[in-house]
Design a protein around this motif. Structure first.
Motif, short mmCIF file in Angstrom:
data_model
loop_
_atom_site.label_atom_id
_atom_site.label_comp_id
_atom_site.label_asym_id
_atom_site.label_seq_id
_atom_site.Cartn_x
_atom_site.Cartn_y
_atom_site.Cartn_z
N LEU A 1 -62.27 50.98 60.12
CA LEU A 1 -62.08 50.64 61.38
C LEU A 1 -62.36 49.49 61.43
CD1 LEU A 1 -62.11 52.48 63.89
CD2 LEU A 1 -65.30 52.41 64.10
N LYS A 2 -61.98 48.91 61.73
CA LYS A 2 -62.39 47.07 62.50
C LYS A 2 -63.04 47.20 64.36
CE LYS A 2 -59.64 42.61 62.77
NZ LYS A 2 -61.08 42.54 61.83
N VAL A 3 -63.92 46.95 63.11
CA VAL A 3 -65.24 46.80 64.13
C VAL A 3 -65.51 45.29 65.57
CG1 VAL A 3 -66.81 49.05 63.69
CG2 VAL A 3 -66.98 46.39 63.02
N PRO A 4 -65.79 45.23 65.91
CA PRO A 4 -65.93 46.11 67.23
C PRO A 4 -64.91 46.09 67.89
CG PRO A 4 -66.06 43.49 68.44
CD PRO A 4 -65.80 43.54 66.84
N VAL A 5 -65.20 48.15 68.51
CA VAL A 5 -64.17 48.94 68.48
C VAL A 5 -64.56 48.62 70.41
CG1 VAL A 5 -62.55 50.93 69.54
CG2 VAL A 5 -63.63 50.02 66.90
#
Lengths: 269, 169
Positions: free
Chosen positions: B88-92
């Motif tokens: 996952l690429k944070v921030p979401v």
């Protein structure tokens, strides 16, 4: 009881020209699963009796190669060698899996000089100049050994794990940075790119100083060179396999010794 | 108070659009420790194969640092990291947020949630994982039926308190 036998065994091992290394060589990363912009790991490299403690000699890292997730090579930083360990840092600038490995490929020789046994170790290049061709009782051998570990920033990737096709190598079927206690992991061992079947693999969990037995796991590779291990508990594990063949490249060498060591971290569920 | 009113109001206004709802209440317990840090918490939904199918919330330290705020410690949420976080690429938006203090935290998710909204009706598991700096880690699971009516409860013993869940369809 057994302990008293060790010195005798050591003397014996040292007197044999191509004896297996008596101690455990390893690279231990500070952690294997990381995140952040450009995380760092620090790696300890040593040869020891206990896992993973510095109590014998530092591991030489002259032939250290750090393979980045894109397949390129990156340099270690802040390297230092002390009495018991070598240490270096790696900045993980790319997301993905890094392979950190020390690969030694050297020639060994032993002969009699003025009635005294002489032992020699060096590279293929220095072999030609330093070893007398017609020495008495000249015995030549070759040794290819690989000591490695893996660290991942973010999501695990495969590029850096591609085998080189030289010597004894581990090909992960289960990703080496995706190991969990109670789960089964599968790996393949190969020699010069071909499956290494019937090989004994020894797996020992770290912290041996705090228990009374090595509690090693012993597995054998199958016809495809594959073996599976179900991790009994979380921890840093040391994995070793050895074999030998006669595919030497050093002139006059009859035997090639092959060794492989990996340090793997198993996380709790 | 005003914030609460607005939420209630907007909920009322939008009511016809929602056909399913998931309410989660997470308690972060008061801990009597020498060095206290707010826990990192991940709340997500798993399918039967343990695959993460919807991230509901991820709370971590947001303060900017050269290490990328508190993202360095996200792998301490071990199972979340493995199932979802590491890819996952944070921030979401709508998922990641700052760490929260001790107390009860009520969360409400509906069909308008980008991942949950797409989930077909069926059996799932809500997973709440908490990890605290110089503290411990705890993971709780509550099975539930999405697009069905029901409830569930799990009691933490260290890093998490009571977690309750109820669904409406």
């Amino acid at each position: 009881m057994k302990r008293s036998l060790i010195p005798a065994a050591l003397v014996l091992a040292l007197s044999l020209p191509f004896a297996a290394q008596a101690h455990k060589a390893w690279l231990q990363p500070s952690q294997t699963v990381l995140a952040g912009n450009t995380p760092w790991v620090t790696v300890d490299a040593a040869v020891s009796n206990d896992l993973f403690y510095f109590n014998h000699v530092p591991l030489k890292t002259d032939n250290l190669t750090i393979t980045a997730p894109d397949g390129s090579t990156v340099a270690p930083q802040n390297s230092a060698t002390g009495k018991y360990r070598t240490t270096f840092d790696v900045e993980l600038k790319q997301p993905g899996t890094y392979r950190i490995g020390v690969v030694n490929n050297y020639a060994t020789a032993s002969w009699d000089e003025n009635g005294q046994p002489k032992r020699w170790r060096g590279t293929e290049a220095t072999f030609a100049t330093e070893v007398p061709k017609n020495a008495k009782n000249l015995q030549v051998g070759q040794s290819v050994s690989r000591v490695e570990t893996f660290v991942t920033s973010g999501s695990p990737s495969e590029t850096a794990l591609k085998p080189s096709g030289v010597g004894l190598e581990l090909v992960p079927v289960t990703h080496p940075n995706d190991l969990f206690a109670g789960e089964e992991a599968k790996f393949r061992l190969q020699v010069d790119g071909k499956p290494a079947s019937g090989l004994d693999v020894e797996i020992v969990r770290g912290n041996t100083r705090y228990r009374n037995a090595q509690d090693e796991l012993k597995v054998k590779t199958d016809a495809k060179g594959e073996f599976t291990v179900t991790w009994p508990e979380a921890g840093m594990y040391w994995l070793e396999a050895n074999t030998q063949d006669n595919k030497t490249t050093v002139p006059g060498a009859k035997q090639r010794r092959l060794g492989y060591v990996a340090t793997l971290e198993v996380l709790p569920q | 108070m005003r914030v609460k009113m607005t939420i209630v109001l907007s909920g009322l206004l939008a009511l016809p659009a929602y056909s399913a709802e998931l309410n989660v209440n997470v308690q972060i317990p008061q801990l009597n420790v020498a060095e206290y840090h707010r826990p990192y918490v991940a709340i997500w939904v798993e399918g039967a194969d343990q695959k993460a199918v919807a991230n509901l919330a991820v709370w971590y330290a947001q303060k900017a640092t050269n290490e990328g705020a508190g993202t360095k410690w996200l792998p301490d949420l071990r199972q979340w990291w493995r199932r979802s976080g590491r890819t996952l690429k944070v921030p979401v938006d709508g998922v990641t947020g700052p760490t929260r203090p001790v107390g009860q935290h009520a969360l409400r998710f509906t069909d308008s949630h980008p991942e949950l909204g797409k989930l077909p009706a069926g059996e799932y598991t809500l997973v709440v994982e908490a990890a605290r700096e110089v503290g411990g880690r705890e993971l709780l699971k509550i099975p539930f039926t999405w697009r069905g009516a029901g409830g569930g409860k799990a009691q933490g013993s260290s890093e998490l308190g009571t977690v309750t869940l109820n669904t409406k369809s």
